[in-house]
Enzyme design. Structure first.
Site, PDB file in Angstrom:
ATOM      1  N   PHE A 155       0.716  -1.119   0.132  1.00  0.00           N
ATOM      2  CA  PHE A 155      -0.053  -0.088   0.017  1.00  0.00           C
ATOM      3  C   PHE A 155       1.057   1.182  -0.212  1.00  0.00           C
ATOM      4  O   PHE A 155       1.767   1.344   0.905  1.00  0.00           O
ATOM      5  CB  PHE A 155      -0.911  -0.048   1.131  1.00  0.00           C
ATOM      6  CG  PHE A 155      -1.885   0.974   1.115  1.00  0.00           C
ATOM      7  CD1 PHE A 155      -3.104   0.952   0.219  1.00  0.00           C
ATOM      8  CD2 PHE A 155      -2.010   1.984   2.014  1.00  0.00           C
ATOM      9  CE1 PHE A 155      -4.182   1.820   0.368  1.00  0.00           C
ATOM     10  CE2 PHE A 155      -3.132   3.141   1.743  1.00  0.00           C
ATOM     11  CZ  PHE A 155      -4.125   2.895   1.009  1.00  0.00           C
ATOM     12  N   ASP A 181       1.594  -3.914   9.028  1.00  0.00           N
ATOM     13  CA  ASP A 181       0.310  -2.993   8.839  1.00  0.00           C
ATOM     14  C   ASP A 181      -0.873  -4.031   8.539  1.00  0.00           C
ATOM     15  O   ASP A 181      -0.853  -4.926   7.810  1.00  0.00           O
ATOM     16  CB  ASP A 181       0.337  -2.346   7.577  1.00  0.00           C
ATOM     17  CG  ASP A 181      -0.509  -1.206   7.301  1.00  0.00           C
ATOM     18  OD1 ASP A 181      -1.820  -1.439   7.898  1.00  0.00           O
ATOM     19  OD2 ASP A 181      -0.276  -0.342   6.494  1.00  0.00           O
ATOM     20  N   TYR A 192     -11.552   1.586   9.929  1.00  0.00           N
ATOM     21  CA  TYR A 192     -12.695   2.136   8.941  1.00  0.00           C
ATOM     22  C   TYR A 192     -12.897   0.660   7.832  1.00  0.00           C
ATOM     23  O   TYR A 192     -13.662   1.182   7.347  1.00  0.00           O
ATOM     24  CB  TYR A 192     -12.445   3.409   8.315  1.00  0.00           C
ATOM     25  CG  TYR A 192     -11.184   3.672   7.687  1.00  0.00           C
ATOM     26  CD1 TYR A 192     -11.190   3.345   6.563  1.00  0.00           C
ATOM     27  CD2 TYR A 192      -9.991   4.531   8.239  1.00  0.00           C
ATOM     28  CE1 TYR A 192      -9.905   3.664   5.509  1.00  0.00           C
ATOM     29  CE2 TYR A 192      -9.037   4.843   7.620  1.00  0.00           C
ATOM     30  CZ  TYR A 192      -8.784   4.407   6.364  1.00  0.00           C
ATOM     31  OH  TYR A 192      -7.881   4.502   5.671  1.00  0.00           O
ATOM     32  N   LYS A 193     -12.002  -0.196   7.998  1.00  0.00           N
ATOM     33  CA  LYS A 193     -12.298  -1.151   6.782  1.00  0.00           C
ATOM     34  C   LYS A 193     -13.139  -2.395   7.725  1.00  0.00           C
ATOM     35  O   LYS A 193     -14.204  -1.866   8.066  1.00  0.00           O
ATOM     36  CB  LYS A 193     -10.761  -1.567   6.442  1.00  0.00           C
ATOM     37  CG  LYS A 193     -10.376  -0.412   5.721  1.00  0.00           C
ATOM     38  CD  LYS A 193      -8.881  -0.839   5.030  1.00  0.00           C
ATOM     39  CE  LYS A 193      -8.441   0.447   4.141  1.00  0.00           C
ATOM     40  NZ  LYS A 193      -6.895   0.254   4.343  1.00  0.00           N
ATOM     41  N   ARG A 234     -11.785  -5.569  -7.419  1.00  0.00           N
ATOM     42  CA  ARG A 234     -11.562  -6.033  -6.209  1.00  0.00           C
ATOM     43  C   ARG A 234     -12.753  -6.412  -5.326  1.00  0.00           C
ATOM     44  O   ARG A 234     -13.551  -5.361  -5.444  1.00  0.00           O
ATOM     45  CB  ARG A 234     -10.690  -5.139  -5.387  1.00  0.00           C
ATOM     46  CG  ARG A 234     -10.140  -5.515  -4.059  1.00  0.00           C
ATOM     47  CD  ARG A 234      -9.212  -4.576  -3.563  1.00  0.00           C
ATOM     48  NE  ARG A 234      -9.864  -3.331  -2.946  1.00  0.00           N
ATOM     49  CZ  ARG A 234      -9.473  -2.538  -2.069  1.00  0.00           C
ATOM     50  NH1 ARG A 234      -8.088  -2.839  -1.583  1.00  0.00           N
ATOM     51  NH2 ARG A 234     -10.044  -1.551  -1.466  1.00  0.00           N
TER      52      ARG A 234
HETATM   53  C1  LIG Z   1      -6.337   1.571   4.263  1.00  0.00           C
HETATM   54  C2  LIG Z   1      -4.725   1.470   4.390  1.00  0.00           C
HETATM   55  C3  LIG Z   1      -4.142   2.304   5.127  1.00  0.00           C
HETATM   56  C4  LIG Z   1      -4.626   3.818   5.412  1.00  0.00           C
HETATM   57  O1  LIG Z   1      -3.682   4.573   5.957  1.00  0.00           O
HETATM   58  P1  LIG Z   1      -4.409   6.018   6.436  1.00  0.00           P
HETATM   59  O2  LIG Z   1      -3.333   6.538   6.911  1.00  0.00           O
HETATM   60  O3  LIG Z   1      -5.449   5.726   7.705  1.00  0.00           O
HETATM   61  O4  LIG Z   1      -5.066   6.705   5.300  1.00  0.00           O
HETATM   62  C5  LIG Z   1      -2.777   2.371   5.541  1.00  0.00           C
HETATM   63  N1  LIG Z   1      -2.175   1.118   5.084  1.00  0.00           N
HETATM   64  C6  LIG Z   1      -2.935  -0.015   4.379  1.00  0.00           C
HETATM   65  C7  LIG Z   1      -2.184  -1.090   4.079  1.00  0.00           C
HETATM   66  C8  LIG Z   1      -4.173   0.253   4.081  1.00  0.00           C
HETATM   67  O5  LIG Z   1      -4.842  -0.713   3.469  1.00  0.00           O
END
Ligand SMILES: *Cc1c(COP(=O)(O)O)cnc(C)c1O
Length: 410
Positions: free
Chosen positions: A124, A195, A220-221, A369
């Site tokens: 990501f 992460d 939030y996921k 996805r």
């Molecule tokens: C969604 C996601 C984020 C989100 O990061 P924010 O700082 O909350 O915007 C970070 N890392 C991964 C792997 C994600 O899927």
């Protein structure tokens, strides 16, 4: 496989009662719970009362009377059992990006002369961007290594200062063997930050048992905390004691309301806090996490696997002929809670699906996805989504991308 069989699987599922905990629009097939989790039924009324009663009437007294002051740690303690952590090892704050910076900066500052910071190519983007910024900040002391997925373990050795890995890849859903990589890192004395954004709430996690020391993730996921809800930081108990914060804000001070002239870190996980927390969002996080009350994570994992396998199987039967290629690992144990397909017109197809009431997302350059949120995604939803997609492709009811410009958010 027919639709009635899917209905039977849903009826027999130990998670069957969980969908009722969410407020989902009638008739919509929602496969983006890995991007923005659904709204828990209890959230709206509680946020209304936080605003009208606790803020409107209680005003500043609510920091104690309504427990606002302790929310970040309470939310952390509520998340802990979902990731295999203990109370006092998790706190909710800031965004995942910022939390990664906070942990990585502290670990790099403590490093004694090792050179490489290892992460994964195709991870990501924010994780890689944050590390780039840090490598810059440390002015040439470290080299950032973007390892291919299969070369990660081989890139970690005695010269590695830090490893940062996403457990489940956002694009492909490929899932790392966290226990094995954590053991390899330990053997070389290398700190690793995981992460968990795409795994917490969807796949079993046993951070304590796997010897994981540091993790960050978003709420939030799959944790249903709502748009922009604060993220969390996990540190194993022994790592909490050793941690020296780099972002030294007043919420992490040992005596916050002593208003001392100089910073002194708290001794507990609260040392990861920086500034005043977003109380409304934190309250919503509690509701999101409560949707897992009484639910065994093994059942969540089994549900995810059953739904994903159904999707893969139906896609083989009905979609492969239209050029959809599985972009996720075929082996269920190597996959998180999503299934991705590559297709040259993935963006246009994603728009046509949304128009047909099936919410999936497009990930550049060519990935469609499907996120599987086991608490509310049903087998019939999977069946209906594949059916809708097969019909769209059969009728060519989609616009090739030459005439469709991607939206700013996909
Ligand atoms: C969604 C996601 C984020 C989100 O990061 P924010 O700082 O909350 O915007 C970070 N890392 C991964 C792997 C994600 O899927």
């Amino acid at each position: 496989m027919d639709r009635a069989t899917c209905e039977g699987l849903d009826r027999a599922s130990p998670l069957a009662h969980c969908r009722g905990r969410f407020s989902l629009p009638e008739g919509l097939l929602y496969f983006n719970g890995n991007s923005l989790g659904a709204l828990p039924k209890t959230t709206a009324a509680d946020i209304d009362s936080v605003v009208r009663e606790e803020w409107g009437r209680g005003l500043v007294e609510s920091w104690l009377d309504a427990d606002w002051f302790f929310l970040a740690r309470r939310a952390g303690d509520a998340i802990a059992p979902l990731i295999g952590a203990s109370a006092g090892e998790v706190v909710c704050a800031d965004s995942t990006s910022v939390n990664l910076f906070k942990l990585a900066a502290s670990l790099l500052r403590a490093d004694r002369g090792r050179r490489t910071v290892v992460t994964e190519r195709g991870s990501f983007p924010t994780d890689v961007y944050i590390l780039e910024g840090l490598v810059d900040l440390f002015d040439g002391r470290f080299d950032l290594v973007l390892a291919e997925p299969e070369a990660i373990v081989g890139s970690i050795d005695g010269d590695t200062a830090l490893v940062v890995l996403t457990h489940v890849n956002f694009r492909t859903g490929a899932m790392h063997d966290m226990a094995a990589i954590a053991a390899h890192c330990r053997a070389h004395g290398v700190p690793a930050i995981w992460d968990l954004s795409h795994s917490a709430g969807a796949v079993p996690l046993a951070l304590n048992r796997w010897g994981v020391e540091y993790a960050v993730g978003c709420t939030y996921k799959f944790l249903n905390g709502g748009p922009g809800a604060p993220a969390y930081v996990y540190m194993a108990t022994h790592a909490v004691a050793a941690h020296q914060p780099v972002v030294t804000g007043w919420f992490g001070h040992a005596d916050q309301f002593g208003f001392e002239d100089r910073y002194r870190a708290r001794e507990d996980i609260g040392k990861c806090l920086v500034g005043t927390p977003p109380v409304l969002s934190l309250r919503a996080v509690l509701h999101g996490v409560r949707c897992f009350d009484g639910v065994a994570m093994e059942d969540v994992a089994a549900g995810s696997r059953s739904l994903s396998e159904l999707l893969v199987r139906l896609a083989d039967e009905r979609l492969a002929r239209y050029g959809f290629a599985l972009a996720s690992p075929r082996e269920p144990a190597k996959r998180g809670s999503q299934v991705s397909f590559a297709h040259p017109e993935a963006y246009a197809v994603s728009r046509a699906l949304r128009a047909a009431g099936v919410v999936v997302d497009f990930r550049s350059p060519d990935v469609l996805r499907f996120g599987i949120a086991p608490l509310y995604t049903r087998h019939v939803d999977v069946w209906d989504a594949v059916d809708a997609l097969a019909r769209i492709m059969a009728s060519e009811g989609w616009t090739p991308h030459t005439t469709a410009t991607p939206d700013p958010v996909t």
